[in-house]
Design an enzyme around this catalytic site. Structure first.
Site, PDB file in Angstrom:
ATOM      1  NE  ARG A 107     -41.892  51.345   9.416  1.00 24.67           N
ATOM      2  CZ  ARG A 107     -42.024  50.290   8.511  1.00 24.67           C
ATOM      3  NH1 ARG A 107     -41.551  49.213   9.081  1.00 24.67           N
ATOM      4  NH2 ARG A 107     -42.156  50.918   7.078  1.00 24.67           N
ATOM      5  CE  LYS A 127     -43.780  46.059 -12.785  1.00 19.69           C
ATOM      6  NZ  LYS A 127     -44.620  44.842 -12.003  1.00 19.69           N
ATOM      7  N   GLY A 155     -42.706  54.489   1.258  1.00 15.50           N
ATOM      8  CA  GLY A 155     -42.019  53.473   0.502  1.00 15.50           C
ATOM      9  C   GLY A 155     -40.669  54.303  -0.227  1.00 15.50           C
ATOM     10  N   GLY A 159     -47.717  51.454   1.021  1.00 16.84           N
ATOM     11  CA  GLY A 159     -49.070  50.834   0.483  1.00 16.84           C
ATOM     12  C   GLY A 159     -50.013  51.571   0.750  1.00 16.84           C
TER      13      GLY A 159
END
Ligand code: AMP
Length: 400
Positions: free
Chosen positions: A36, A200, A357, A380
């Site tokens: 990063r 999910k 992610g 996200g």
């Protein structure tokens, strides 16, 4: 690009407050992965070369609004100094005396890093007075932290939306994210194939819904596939199933049909009797066809036939967007499906975008990161962007 970038403004002699994502993994005070930090260098270098006073800020971890040495950004300043081959001044506070004095002494082309923004609870609370104080270090606001762009915090949006920073532009990292994700969402090279996985359905409803309007083909793997399979009347044993999402899964299948979007589900699976604990434990597993999952089994990866089916779609795709692993890839017994999809993507000529992610981690784990057109730096944030949501950290930037 529909937003202004640092290239569209004159930064010379200006205090440029740059929101970065220096939320790097640390162990015993040492940075264990500086990806990063490296990703932020192009923006920082550009600002140095164009004579700006560069004031960097970021969060690190979750210090819950108070000073905690464990979450200090000081090691990041040291790493930046090495990477930039110049001394990066470190302020031991965020809006206090040390920061004020050091910003005041900053010369054109010099770089300073403020201490962890989240040492102030006002950062996440998007406190107006905190924004006002921060804005004293800001003639030009630059957002280059895509990973927090979906948050309306003081340093990601509030400083601009409260009116303290009239000039607000994107850094190169955010610009690249937007250009890559827009390649998927607006006028993609077709066919556009979306690969969705992960645990999910409930986390990905928005993305599926939005992509049903845009994609030609949707491939569903991972734990979420089993709610869809159950909705089609298939026995899935102990595999993940969100009972309350069965009606929605049926609705999405019908919607795909109506829009002529090809929605493909696994046709075989790798099953076991109980979820591995710890997650990488060696548990017995076998491949079965999808209508052969017995009551005592749970499916933790896609099988070889599904890999073949999905690969065929990837090979003929113009653009592929991928979010979520195909199985419990943390366990070697259930990583093959994800690995095969990563390799197929790496070997294809399509424009490939991997949305942050776990899928980004999977691609790096498979060592094919350099063969992917774009790997998003924000899990996200990229998910919300693919859902078609407005991200506060992007919306606040000046339009081009
Ligand atoms: P997400 O954060 O929603 O992208 O989910 C990622 C997680 O989904 C990973 O930790 C995987 O282990 C998990 N996962 C993928 N496939 C399955 C599956 N078939 N059953 C249970 N968990 C799964």
């Amino acid at each position: 690009m529909f937003k202004k970038t640092i290239k569209n403004v004159d930064v010379a002699g200006k205090k440029c407050l740059v929101r970065c994502d220096f939320n790097v993994p640390m162990s015993g005070g040492e940075i264990t992965d500086d990806t990063r930090i490296v990703a932020a260098l192009p923006t920082i270098k550009y600002l140095i070369e164009h004579g700006a006073k560069v004031i960097l800020c970021s969060h690190l971890g979750r210090p819950k609004g108070e000073f905690n040495l464990k979450y200090s950004l000081k090691p990041v300043a040291a790493r930046l100094s090495t990477l930039l081959n110049t001394n990066v001044v470190f302020a031991t506070d965020v809006i206090g005396e040390d920061a004020t004095n050091k910003v005041g002494a900053l010369k054109d082309g010099q770089v300073l890093l403020l201490e962890n923004l989240r040492f102030h609870k006002e950062e996440e609370a998007n406190d107006q007075e905190f924004c006002r104080s921060l804005s004293k270090f800001c003639d030009i606001y630059v957002n280059d932290a895509f990973g927090t762009a979906h948050r309306a915090h003081a340093s990601t949006a509030g400083i601009v939306t409260y009116g303290f920073a009239p000039v607000a532009v994107a850094g190169f990292l955010i610009a690249k994210e937007l250009e890559s994700l827009d390649k998927v969402l607006d006028n993609p090279r077709r066919p556009l194939v979306a690969i969705l996985g992960g645990a999910k359905v409930s986390d990905k409803i928005g993305v599926i819904n939005n992509l049903l309007d845009k994609a030609d083909t949707i491939l569903i793997g991972g734990g979420m596939a089993y709610t869809f399979l159950r909705a089609k009347g298939i026995q899935i044993g102990k595999s993940l199933c969100e009972e309350d999402k069965l009606p929605l899964a049926k609705e999405l299948i019908a919607k795909a049909d109506e829009r002529r979007v090809k929605l493909l589900l696994p046709i075989d699976a790798v099953v076991t009797q109980s979820f591995p604990d710890p997650i990488d434990a060696d548990v017995p597993s076998k491949q079965v066809m999808i209508n052969e999952i017995d009551n005592d089994s749970m499916a933790l990866d896609i099988g070889d036939e599904t890999v073949k089916l999905f690969k065929k779609e990837i090979e003929s795709a113009g653009t592929v967007v991928w979010n979520g692993p195909m199985g419990v890839f943390e366990n070697p017994n259930f990583a093959k499906g994800t690995r095969e999809i990563a390799w197929a993507l790496a070997g294809s000529n399509c424009i490939s975008v991997v949305g942050g992610g776990d899928s980004a981690a999977a691609v790096q784990q498979m060592e094919v990161g350099d063969k992917i057109t774009h790997i998003s730096t924000g899990g996200g944030a990229s998910l919300e962007y693919l859902e078609g949501k407005v991200l506060p950290g992007i919306a606040c930037l000046n339009n081009n």
